[in-house]
Design a protein around this motif. Structure first.
Motif, mmCIF file in Angstrom:
data_model
loop_
_atom_site.group_PDB
_atom_site.id
_atom_site.type_symbol
_atom_site.label_atom_id
_atom_site.label_comp_id
_atom_site.label_asym_id
_atom_site.label_seq_id
_atom_site.Cartn_x
_atom_site.Cartn_y
_atom_site.Cartn_z
ATOM 1 N N CYS A 1 3.465 -42.097 -4.399
ATOM 2 C CA CYS A 1 2.960 -41.466 -5.622
ATOM 3 C C CYS A 1 4.101 -40.997 -6.523
ATOM 4 O O CYS A 1 4.110 -41.279 -7.719
ATOM 5 N N LEU A 2 5.064 -40.279 -5.948
ATOM 6 C CA LEU A 2 6.142 -39.713 -6.753
ATOM 7 C C LEU A 2 7.031 -40.773 -7.387
ATOM 8 O O LEU A 2 7.664 -40.522 -8.413
ATOM 9 N N LYS A 3 7.063 -41.955 -6.787
ATOM 10 C CA LYS A 3 7.905 -43.027 -7.313
ATOM 11 C C LYS A 3 7.201 -43.873 -8.366
ATOM 12 O O LYS A 3 7.821 -44.716 -9.009
ATOM 13 N N GLU A 4 5.909 -43.632 -8.578
ATOM 14 C CA GLU A 4 5.171 -44.360 -9.619
ATOM 15 C C GLU A 4 5.561 -43.823 -10.997
ATOM 16 O O GLU A 4 5.847 -42.634 -11.137
ATOM 17 N N PRO A 5 5.533 -44.684 -12.002
ATOM 18 C CA PRO A 5 5.782 -44.203 -13.375
ATOM 19 C C PRO A 5 4.686 -43.210 -13.784
ATOM 20 O O PRO A 5 3.522 -43.408 -13.472
ATOM 21 N N VAL A 6 5.099 -42.150 -14.458
ATOM 22 C CA VAL A 6 4.131 -41.146 -14.922
ATOM 23 C C VAL A 6 3.286 -41.762 -16.021
ATOM 24 O O VAL A 6 3.805 -42.407 -16.933
ATOM 25 N N GLY A 7 1.999 -41.593 -15.923
ATOM 26 C CA GLY A 7 1.082 -42.129 -16.893
ATOM 27 C C GLY A 7 -0.343 -41.724 -16.550
ATOM 28 O O GLY A 7 -0.580 -40.993 -15.591
ATOM 29 N N SER A 8 -1.285 -42.255 -17.292
ATOM 30 C CA SER A 8 -2.674 -41.853 -17.112
ATOM 31 C C SER A 8 -3.254 -42.286 -15.775
ATOM 32 O O SER A 8 -4.229 -41.686 -15.302
ATOM 33 N N ASP A 9 -2.688 -43.302 -15.149
ATOM 34 C CA ASP A 9 -3.248 -43.758 -13.882
ATOM 35 C C ASP A 9 -2.281 -43.627 -12.709
ATOM 36 O O ASP A 9 -2.499 -44.213 -11.659
ATOM 37 N N SER B 1 6.478 -28.148 -12.132
ATOM 38 C CA SER B 1 6.970 -29.438 -12.632
ATOM 39 C C SER B 1 6.285 -30.609 -11.940
ATOM 40 O O SER B 1 6.025 -31.632 -12.551
ATOM 41 N N VAL B 2 6.001 -30.447 -10.656
ATOM 42 C CA VAL B 2 5.277 -31.487 -9.917
ATOM 43 C C VAL B 2 3.876 -31.610 -10.491
ATOM 44 O O VAL B 2 3.356 -32.710 -10.690
ATOM 45 N N ASP B 3 3.279 -30.468 -10.774
ATOM 46 C CA ASP B 3 1.919 -30.426 -11.300
ATOM 47 C C ASP B 3 1.801 -31.170 -12.630
ATOM 48 O O ASP B 3 0.733 -31.696 -12.953
ATOM 49 N N LEU B 4 2.890 -31.234 -13.388
ATOM 50 C CA LEU B 4 2.865 -31.959 -14.659
ATOM 51 C C LEU B 4 2.839 -33.468 -14.457
ATOM 52 O O LEU B 4 2.295 -34.201 -15.279
ATOM 53 N N ASP B 5 3.440 -33.950 -13.370
ATOM 54 C CA ASP B 5 3.563 -35.394 -13.132
ATOM 55 C C ASP B 5 2.530 -35.969 -12.178
ATOM 56 O O ASP B 5 2.259 -37.166 -12.218
ATOM 57 N N VAL B 6 1.988 -35.152 -11.308
ATOM 58 C CA VAL B 6 1.041 -35.637 -10.300
ATOM 59 C C VAL B 6 -0.319 -34.998 -10.551
ATOM 60 O O VAL B 6 -0.437 -33.778 -10.578
ATOM 61 N N PRO B 7 -1.350 -35.823 -10.734
ATOM 62 C CA PRO B 7 -2.684 -35.262 -10.963
ATOM 63 C C PRO B 7 -3.138 -34.410 -9.773
ATOM 64 O O PRO B 7 -2.891 -34.764 -8.625
ATOM 65 N N ARG B 8 -3.792 -33.310 -10.066
ATOM 66 C CA ARG B 8 -4.265 -32.432 -8.991
ATOM 67 C C ARG B 8 -5.209 -33.160 -8.034
ATOM 68 O O ARG B 8 -5.247 -32.858 -6.855
ATOM 69 N N SER B 9 -5.947 -34.090 -8.541
ATOM 70 C CA SER B 9 -6.900 -34.825 -7.692
ATOM 71 C C SER B 9 -6.195 -35.615 -6.590
ATOM 72 O O SER B 9 -6.786 -35.888 -5.548
ATOM 73 N N PHE B 10 -4.926 -35.978 -6.813
ATOM 74 C CA PHE B 10 -4.189 -36.724 -5.793
ATOM 75 C C PHE B 10 -4.125 -35.948 -4.482
ATOM 76 O O PHE B 10 -4.326 -36.501 -3.403
ATOM 77 N N TRP B 11 -3.851 -34.640 -4.558
ATOM 78 C CA TRP B 11 -3.682 -33.826 -3.357
ATOM 79 C C TRP B 11 -4.990 -33.735 -2.573
ATOM 80 O O TRP B 11 -4.993 -33.806 -1.347
#
Length: 192
Positions: A178-186, A136-146
């Motif tokens: 990061c987790l508190k940002e709205p989910v979106g393309s950026d 579920s985290v993977d759906l909201d946070v881009p892998r590149s962030f890690w």
């Protein structure tokens, strides 16, 4: 730096390695773990030491002694806020292999697909920040962030200058942001 993602079936999600790297990244024939973007490294012997777990639940386990009591309390409060605000569970393990509870954390923390397991360990080659993220985290946070997060706060230059505790605190603050940002393309495009 290891970045791995929990499969949907968590019964075998955490592989028996010192750094809780998922079995999907382990190549038993070669006895290596595939590092994302870096290549194979030699696998270490799995650890399961529940005696190293704290008596009471805590989202932060510091068996390495990197954090002061005050730092640990601040991190616990930040992690509680993350969970209340986002529903995601962040769990932090500071260790020095082989001094680690290892697999025992899975049940202790009730790791699921909304969990981020953050392992700080200087025995990794150069980078102390390692992440296992639920589906579920993977759906909201881009892998590149890690990767960017580990590159910014986990590199040897950063943690040698700021200390392991500084790297851990900075990473938790960045994850929270990061987790508190709205989910979106950026979302999570910047490591803060």
């Amino acid at each position: 730096m290891f970045i791995s993602h929990f499969p949907n079936n968590l019964t075998s999600s955490i592989h028996a390695t010192d750094h809780c790297v998922l079995s999907s990244l382990f190549n038993p024939k070669a006895n290596t773990i595939e590092q994302l973007g870096v290549g194979p490294v030699e696998a270490k012997v799995g650890v399961n030491k529940p005696e190293l777990l704290p008596k009471e639940f805590s989202p932060v386990i510091d068996v390495a002694g990197f954090l002061s009591d005050g730092q640990e309390k601040r991190l616990v409060q930040e992690i509680d806020n993350i969970e209340k605000d986002t529903g995601f569970k962040l769990r932090v393990l500071a260790q020095n292999y082989p001094d680690t509870p290892g697999l025992a954390i899975k049940d202790f923390w009730q790791v699921d697909d909304r969990t981020i397991v953050f392992v700080a360990d200087p025995t990794f080659a150069g980078n102390i920040l390692n992440f296992n993220v639920g589906a579920s985290v993977d759906l909201d946070v881009p892998r590149s962030f890690w990767s960017r997060l580990a590159g910014k706060y986990g590199n040897m230059f950063y943690w040698k200058e700021k200390g392991e505790d500084g790297a851990i605190e900075a990473a938790v603050v960045a994850i929270s942001s990061c987790l508190k940002e709205p989910v979106g393309s950026d979302n999570c495009s910047e490591v803060k």
